[in-house]
Write a protein that holds these residues in place. Structure first.
Motif, PDB file in Angstrom:
ATOM      1  N   ARG A 189       4.060  -0.619   3.511  1.00  0.00           N
ATOM      2  CA  ARG A 189       5.520  -0.481   3.598  1.00  0.00           C
ATOM      3  C   ARG A 189       5.973   0.142   4.915  1.00  0.00           C
ATOM      4  O   ARG A 189       7.075  -0.138   5.387  1.00  0.00           O
ATOM      5  CB  ARG A 189       6.044   0.320   2.401  1.00  0.00           C
ATOM      6  CG  ARG A 189       5.871  -0.469   1.101  1.00  0.00           C
ATOM      7  CD  ARG A 189       6.544   0.183  -0.099  1.00  0.00           C
ATOM      8  NE  ARG A 189       6.476  -0.727  -1.242  1.00  0.00           N
ATOM      9  CZ  ARG A 189       7.034  -0.506  -2.420  1.00  0.00           C
ATOM     10  NH1 ARG A 189       7.727   0.626  -2.621  1.00  0.00           N
ATOM     11  NH2 ARG A 189       6.929  -1.373  -3.395  1.00  0.00           N
ATOM     12  N   TYR A 218       4.703  14.990  -3.386  1.00  0.00           N
ATOM     13  CA  TYR A 218       5.296  15.393  -2.111  1.00  0.00           C
ATOM     14  C   TYR A 218       5.131  16.898  -1.889  1.00  0.00           C
ATOM     15  O   TYR A 218       4.737  17.355  -0.817  1.00  0.00           O
ATOM     16  CB  TYR A 218       6.791  15.039  -2.080  1.00  0.00           C
ATOM     17  CG  TYR A 218       7.470  15.351  -0.760  1.00  0.00           C
ATOM     18  CD1 TYR A 218       7.607  14.385   0.219  1.00  0.00           C
ATOM     19  CD2 TYR A 218       7.970  16.635  -0.498  1.00  0.00           C
ATOM     20  CE1 TYR A 218       8.220  14.666   1.434  1.00  0.00           C
ATOM     21  CE2 TYR A 218       8.582  16.934   0.708  1.00  0.00           C
ATOM     22  CZ  TYR A 218       8.708  15.938   1.671  1.00  0.00           C
ATOM     23  OH  TYR A 218       9.318  16.234   2.877  1.00  0.00           O
ATOM     24  N   ASP A 270      -1.722  12.680  -8.969  1.00  0.00           N
ATOM     25  CA  ASP A 270      -0.282  12.889  -9.202  1.00  0.00           C
ATOM     26  C   ASP A 270       0.097  11.999 -10.370  1.00  0.00           C
ATOM     27  O   ASP A 270       0.256  10.790 -10.203  1.00  0.00           O
ATOM     28  CB  ASP A 270       0.507  12.509  -7.943  1.00  0.00           C
ATOM     29  CG  ASP A 270       2.018  12.707  -8.125  1.00  0.00           C
ATOM     30  OD1 ASP A 270       2.435  13.204  -9.184  1.00  0.00           O
ATOM     31  OD2 ASP A 270       2.777  12.351  -7.197  1.00  0.00           O
ATOM     32  N   LEU A 293       8.111   4.787  -0.209  1.00  0.00           N
ATOM     33  CA  LEU A 293       6.995   4.383   0.650  1.00  0.00           C
ATOM     34  C   LEU A 293       5.693   4.304  -0.141  1.00  0.00           C
ATOM     35  O   LEU A 293       4.885   3.411   0.082  1.00  0.00           O
ATOM     36  CB  LEU A 293       6.818   5.394   1.799  1.00  0.00           C
ATOM     37  CG  LEU A 293       7.679   5.155   3.039  1.00  0.00           C
ATOM     38  CD1 LEU A 293       7.528   6.316   4.017  1.00  0.00           C
ATOM     39  CD2 LEU A 293       7.292   3.833   3.716  1.00  0.00           C
ATOM     40  N   ARG A 294       5.501   5.230  -1.075  1.00  0.00           N
ATOM     41  CA  ARG A 294       4.243   5.299  -1.811  1.00  0.00           C
ATOM     42  C   ARG A 294       4.244   4.397  -3.044  1.00  0.00           C
ATOM     43  O   ARG A 294       3.298   4.418  -3.821  1.00  0.00           O
ATOM     44  CB  ARG A 294       3.938   6.749  -2.200  1.00  0.00           C
ATOM     45  CG  ARG A 294       3.841   7.675  -0.983  1.00  0.00           C
ATOM     46  CD  ARG A 294       3.692   9.124  -1.371  1.00  0.00           C
ATOM     47  NE  ARG A 294       2.436   9.369  -2.054  1.00  0.00           N
ATOM     48  CZ  ARG A 294       1.272   9.529  -1.454  1.00  0.00           C
ATOM     49  NH1 ARG A 294       1.195   9.464  -0.139  1.00  0.00           N
ATOM     50  NH2 ARG A 294       0.178   9.751  -2.151  1.00  0.00           N
ATOM     51  N   GLU A 353       1.695   2.618   0.985  1.00  0.00           N
ATOM     52  CA  GLU A 353       2.416   3.284   2.071  1.00  0.00           C
ATOM     53  C   GLU A 353       2.113   2.615   3.424  1.00  0.00           C
ATOM     54  O   GLU A 353       3.026   2.389   4.227  1.00  0.00           O
ATOM     55  CB  GLU A 353       2.032   4.774   2.120  1.00  0.00           C
ATOM     56  CG  GLU A 353       2.865   5.573   3.122  1.00  0.00           C
ATOM     57  CD  GLU A 353       2.654   7.081   2.989  1.00  0.00           C
ATOM     58  OE1 GLU A 353       1.585   7.494   2.495  1.00  0.00           O
ATOM     59  OE2 GLU A 353       3.566   7.830   3.379  1.00  0.00           O
ATOM     60  N   GLU A 408      -1.563   4.605  -3.802  1.00  0.00           N
ATOM     61  CA  GLU A 408      -0.299   4.930  -3.129  1.00  0.00           C
ATOM     62  C   GLU A 408      -0.461   4.859  -1.602  1.00  0.00           C
ATOM     63  O   GLU A 408       0.462   4.465  -0.888  1.00  0.00           O
ATOM     64  CB  GLU A 408       0.172   6.331  -3.531  1.00  0.00           C
ATOM     65  CG  GLU A 408       0.519   6.479  -5.015  1.00  0.00           C
ATOM     66  CD  GLU A 408      -0.705   6.659  -5.917  1.00  0.00           C
ATOM     67  OE1 GLU A 408      -1.814   6.845  -5.386  1.00  0.00           O
ATOM     68  OE2 GLU A 408      -0.547   6.594  -7.152  1.00  0.00           O
ATOM     69  N   ARG A 409      -1.633   5.236  -1.119  1.00  0.00           N
ATOM     70  CA  ARG A 409      -1.888   5.214   0.327  1.00  0.00           C
ATOM     71  C   ARG A 409      -1.868   3.783   0.858  1.00  0.00           C
ATOM     72  O   ARG A 409      -1.353   3.513   1.939  1.00  0.00           O
ATOM     73  CB  ARG A 409      -3.252   5.865   0.598  1.00  0.00           C
ATOM     74  CG  ARG A 409      -3.343   6.544   1.913  1.00  0.00           C
ATOM     75  CD  ARG A 409      -4.414   7.638   1.938  1.00  0.00           C
ATOM     76  NE  ARG A 409      -5.384   7.558   0.883  1.00  0.00           N
ATOM     77  CZ  ARG A 409      -5.662   8.554   0.033  1.00  0.00           C
ATOM     78  NH1 ARG A 409      -5.031   9.700   0.134  1.00  0.00           N
ATOM     79  NH2 ARG A 409      -6.582   8.397  -0.886  1.00  0.00           N
ATOM     80  N   SER A 456       9.900   9.068   0.626  1.00  0.00           N
ATOM     81  CA  SER A 456       8.435   9.127   0.523  1.00  0.00           C
ATOM     82  C   SER A 456       7.968   8.503  -0.794  1.00  0.00           C
ATOM     83  O   SER A 456       6.890   7.909  -0.866  1.00  0.00           O
ATOM     84  CB  SER A 456       7.924  10.561   0.666  1.00  0.00           C
ATOM     85  OG  SER A 456       8.022  11.248  -0.566  1.00  0.00           O
ATOM     86  N   ALA A 457       8.787   8.618  -1.844  1.00  0.00           N
ATOM     87  CA  ALA A 457       8.438   7.971  -3.119  1.00  0.00           C
ATOM     88  C   ALA A 457       8.489   6.456  -2.958  1.00  0.00           C
ATOM     89  O   ALA A 457       7.579   5.745  -3.405  1.00  0.00           O
ATOM     90  CB  ALA A 457       9.383   8.433  -4.223  1.00  0.00           C
ATOM     91  N   GLY A 512      -5.054   8.903  -5.287  1.00  0.00           N
ATOM     92  CA  GLY A 512      -4.232   8.821  -4.080  1.00  0.00           C
ATOM     93  C   GLY A 512      -4.413   7.509  -3.327  1.00  0.00           C
ATOM     94  O   GLY A 512      -3.545   7.108  -2.551  1.00  0.00           O
ATOM     95  N   ASP A 513      -5.546   6.819  -3.549  1.00  0.00           N
ATOM     96  CA  ASP A 513      -5.816   5.565  -2.838  1.00  0.00           C
ATOM     97  C   ASP A 513      -4.721   4.507  -3.032  1.00  0.00           C
ATOM     98  O   ASP A 513      -4.239   3.939  -2.043  1.00  0.00           O
ATOM     99  CB  ASP A 513      -7.160   4.965  -3.289  1.00  0.00           C
ATOM    100  CG  ASP A 513      -8.351   5.572  -2.548  1.00  0.00           C
ATOM    101  OD1 ASP A 513      -8.124   6.328  -1.570  1.00  0.00           O
ATOM    102  OD2 ASP A 513      -9.496   5.297  -2.949  1.00  0.00           O
TER     103      ASP A 513
END
Lengths: 356, 356
Positions: free
Chosen positions: B329, B121, B173, B37-38, B326, B322-323, B34-35, B319-320
């Protein structure tokens, strides 16, 4: 120079004069004067005329019916009934403390309040009960998020108070901006420039103009710019705003009412009820025995104090600078700026209260 | 480029090979991937050889007996039994979520754990239950407090996840430093300079040398220097350290064990048990009806997105970024750096696991 007790008596009388009960006037005065004692002059009695202006405009209810509107074992939402934040804050913090006694922790979101003074005052209340205290509040928009030209957030401070055994209490109490607005105001008054990194101008460019914020500019989040983490200061300020405003049912973001100007008050175009705060209390022995924890806090503090430091400096523990000023001002009195003394004298004349 | 599912399968097999149960291996792989991916590549599978090194040195127990050692209605202390932080973290977060169901909120301090991956996460786990999630952890000392020459704190990240209705989840985060260590490592590898304000040299002076930290220098707290609020970043990192370490009974400050180097491991000169974390879950309807809250979160997010922005930029919601990565990816695969692929291939050979 004026002694803390003189200043407290004067302030108490003013709050009395606008209709506060004796107990509320005493508490509100204590919160304000504690800011002056700790050197946070911008949040002390210099603001008293502002609170009275709020009262004059009907935004402060001197005899509020503060009440819990919703609760669970570890949470509550408190409606401040437009009371002074200086009174609503401790009331709500005490709810958090009572919740923590039985549930281990207590978390209280507040709406329909006003400016609550320094966050640290409220957070410290918990430490008297072997609890960790937290207090935060949003405020009128002065801060531009990363890449924004608009002011969307207040300086949104956070305080965390953690008791130790023989060492003094750890107290982190800071705005989520590069600098507190009060520090910028001091340079405004002196007609001096501000360092690059505190504020941006109306076009979002770095500025040294202390008056930029009045001319379309904005304060910058902690971190200053994207490269140095301003999105983190923005994120932190945003969390404070959401906990204080959205969770409580108060206003939020650009809708948070200003401290004491008339403009916004009439309009009443908010998205919620007044200003909000958020408080937390965690009983230490809900995690481990308090004595054990506090002994380790002593060790934490001592180890950090011993850290090898830059020439001529030493590593401080959060709360140290304010503690030093407090010791000095308790002994030698509180220095008030001439314009502050003048405004307090005028206020005193209106209500027949003498400051000296 | 490698797909998330391929990478997940490979990682799961490696964790299986060192003795983790199927469920634990699956969970640990999910946290790491998940890391990736983000876009937080420094906390993804690039760290897998490090976790295995921890296992080799006896610092990771692949079959931990994770347990609650103390609790109240809204709190718990969890002993991770030297399990992978990637597994201990979600376990502890679920305790917080269960506490919140009955008490309104749940707060869990963890000791005897290891590196837990990305804080976000764990915080996000709460949002699936209409709760606000918080996760923080301390880490090995890399950061010099204001005026310090010594590294006393880790990059100590904080994550807060807040659900909305139709808008995506708000997720702040971030490390409590000017920059995450991973970003500095990228410039180290490229042999490039770092911007002034990220790090100091061995004498506490600003430096552009990406390798300064290996030569007696240190990362700087969020705020960079005293004038721009580094004492606030220091205060924030200190709170994370105290909640994660002192409240839980783990190590703290300069005693926090390093991620995956052998030096410190044998010495075992700590002041507590392993690495610590701190988790929180707050049920939204412990404050106000969840639908009402989430509708206001939509409004908050929309209003901030609409803020007038600097030319060519827009105001993002935490959060934008990283979204966006994601989404890309998930569709197009995860790019891995050549040295990372190589180290994963070597690891695969040892355990007879193929990465492609």
């Amino acid at each position: 120079m004026i002694s803390a007790s003189q200043l407290r008596t004067y302030t108490e009388q003013i709050f009395n004069a606008i209709g506060c009960s004796d107990a509320d006037a005493r508490l509100a005065a204590d919160v304000l004067v504690s800011a002056d004692l700790r050197g946070v002059d911008s949040h002390g009695v210099a603001r008293l005329p502002g609170y009275v202006r709020l009262y004059d405009h009907g935004r402060v209810n001197p005899q509020p019916h503060i009440r819990i509107v919703h609760e669970t074992p570890s949470t509550a939402v408190v409606d401040g009934d437009r009371g002074l934040g200086l009174v609503v804050g401790p009331w709500a913090m005490n709810v958090a403390i009572e919740k923590a006694r039985t549930a281990g922790t207590g978390w209280v979101a507040v709406r329909n309040s006003n400016h609550f003074g320094i966050a640290g005052y409220h957070a410290l209340l918990a430490t008297q009960h072997d609890m960790i205290g937290q207090a935060m509040t949003h405020a009128a928009p002065l801060v531009a998020p990363t890449f924004s030209l608009e002011k969307m957030l207040g300086t949104n401070p956070i305080a965390v108070a953690i008791p130790a055994a023989t060492e003094p209490t750890f107290l982190a109490d800071f705005a989520s901006t590069a600098v507190a607005y009060g520090k910028l105001e001091i340079l405004q008054r002196k007609g001096q420039d501000i360092p690059v990194g505190w504020a941006q101008d109306a076009d979002g460019r770095p500025t040294t103009d202390a008056n930029a914020i009045r001319n379309g500019g904005a304060l910058l989040p902690l971190g200053t710019d994207r490269e140095h983490g301003s999105h983190k200061g923005y994120g932190l300020g945003a969390v404070v705003d959401i906990f204080s405003g959205v969770l409580s049912g108060a206003n939020y973001g650009p809708w948070v009412p200003p401290f004491a100007t008339a403009g916004f008050m009439a309009a009443n175009e908010g998205v919620g009820a007044g200003t909000g705060h958020f408080f937390g209390a965690m009983r230490i022995d809900a995690f481990r025995p308090a004595d054990e924890f506090k002994a380790h806090m002593d060790m934490w503090i001592q180890r950090f104090r011993q850290a090898k430091a830059v020439d001529g400096q030493r590593v401080l523990i959060p709360g140290d600078p304010e503690r030093l000023i407090e010791a000095d001002r308790l002994a030698n009195g509180i220095p008030l700026l001439e314009p502050v003394v003048q405004s307090l004298q005028e206020l005193g004349e209106r209500f027949g209260v003498s400051i000296m």
